[in-house]
Design an enzyme around this catalytic site. Structure first.
Site, PDB file in Angstrom:
ATOM      1  N   SER A 139       0.843  -1.195   0.000  1.00  0.00           N
ATOM      2  CA  SER A 139       0.000   0.000   0.000  1.00  0.00           C
ATOM      3  C   SER A 139       0.872   1.237   0.000  1.00  0.00           C
ATOM      4  O   SER A 139       1.998   1.236   0.542  1.00  0.00           O
ATOM      5  CB  SER A 139      -0.898   0.019   1.242  1.00  0.00           C
ATOM      6  OG  SER A 139      -1.571   1.262   1.370  1.00  0.00           O
ATOM      7  N   TYR A 152      -1.417  -0.305  10.093  1.00  0.00           N
ATOM      8  CA  TYR A 152      -1.591  -0.834   8.741  1.00  0.00           C
ATOM      9  C   TYR A 152      -0.394  -0.470   7.867  1.00  0.00           C
ATOM     10  O   TYR A 152       0.176  -1.334   7.169  1.00  0.00           O
ATOM     11  CB  TYR A 152      -2.878  -0.285   8.142  1.00  0.00           C
ATOM     12  CG  TYR A 152      -3.098  -0.629   6.690  1.00  0.00           C
ATOM     13  CD1 TYR A 152      -3.432  -1.918   6.304  1.00  0.00           C
ATOM     14  CD2 TYR A 152      -2.981   0.350   5.708  1.00  0.00           C
ATOM     15  CE1 TYR A 152      -3.649  -2.233   4.966  1.00  0.00           C
ATOM     16  CE2 TYR A 152      -3.194   0.046   4.364  1.00  0.00           C
ATOM     17  CZ  TYR A 152      -3.517  -1.243   4.005  1.00  0.00           C
ATOM     18  OH  TYR A 152      -3.725  -1.551   2.680  1.00  0.00           O
TER      19      TYR A 152
END
Length: 232
Positions: A139, A152
């Protein structure tokens, strides 16, 4: 030569399903996995509709035994494994002070341990074949974390470094590894966390799937170990 075979974790929706459709159209035999059967069988049907052979396997990659089981089942059924796409992931959104220990543990279990378990299980197959491709979905949050994505983003930064490390280790055995790090992707996960995020600033799942498909091409071998950032 036998038909190429891919296994895609988190394959019932979003980037995983888009990748399954892409690789299915490209002639791969496809295995998709997810933790819940709900949606998985429908995803398998959609992949078969594009002319691909597709098996849907229920597996939780965060559980070592289940991750090893899904790899073994796919390999036993197809006789080979050419591509592993580590796509399954969780993305709790919370300020640091509100992040629970349970949420932290789940991110590490799925996003970190899940990638490790599946990759380690596939490794001896790839070594035996003297070839294989591992693409792990990272990501943009790994380098530019949105507030609330500290945990995350950190898990995806681990994916990037792990990818570089295994690419070096796998090079003598013909094993390639890449990470694909997209920005915002138009998925149910994105909308659940950012319902008002501007649609014109999001990627389609197929945009990311297209990059994953390209990385499977042997001509991309010199780029093994790289993280590919994808954004609008």
């Amino acid at each position: 030569m036998s038909k190429r075979v891919c296994l895609i974790t988190g394959g019932s929706r979003g980037i995983g399903l888009a990748t399954a459709l892409r690789l299915g159209r490209a002639g791969y035999r496809v295995f998709i996995t997810a933790r819940r059967r709900q949606g998985l069988e429908d995803a398998g049907r959609r992949v078969r509709e594009v002319g691909a052979e597709c098996d849907a396997l229920v597996a939780d990659v965060g559980d070592d035994a289940q991750a090893r089981g899904m790899i073994a089942e796919a390999h036993a059924a197809a006789g080979r494994l050419d591509v592993l796409v580590n796509n399954a992931g969780v993305a709790p959104l919370a300020p640091l002070e509100q992040m629970t220990a349970a949420a932290f543990d789940e991110v590490m279990r799925v996003n970190v341990a899940g990638v490790f378990h599946a990759t380690q299980a596939a490794w001896p197959i790839f070594r035996g074949q003297q070839g294989g491709v591992i693409v792990s979905v990272s990501s943009l949050a790994a380098v530019d974390p949105f507030p609330g994505f500290a945990v995350y983003g950190a898990s995806k930064a681990w994916v990037n470094l792990f990818t570089r490390a295994i690419a070096a280790e796998g090079r003598p055995h013909g094993i390639r590894a890449y990470a694909v790090a997209p920005g915002a992707v138009e998925t149910t996960m994105l909308r659940a966390r950012f319902p008002t995020f501007p649609a014109e600033q999001t990627l389609a799942p197929d945009d990311v799937a297209g990059v994953i498909e390209t990385l499977c091409d042997p001509r991309l071998a010199p780029a093994s170990g790289e993280t590919v950032y994808v954004r609008r």
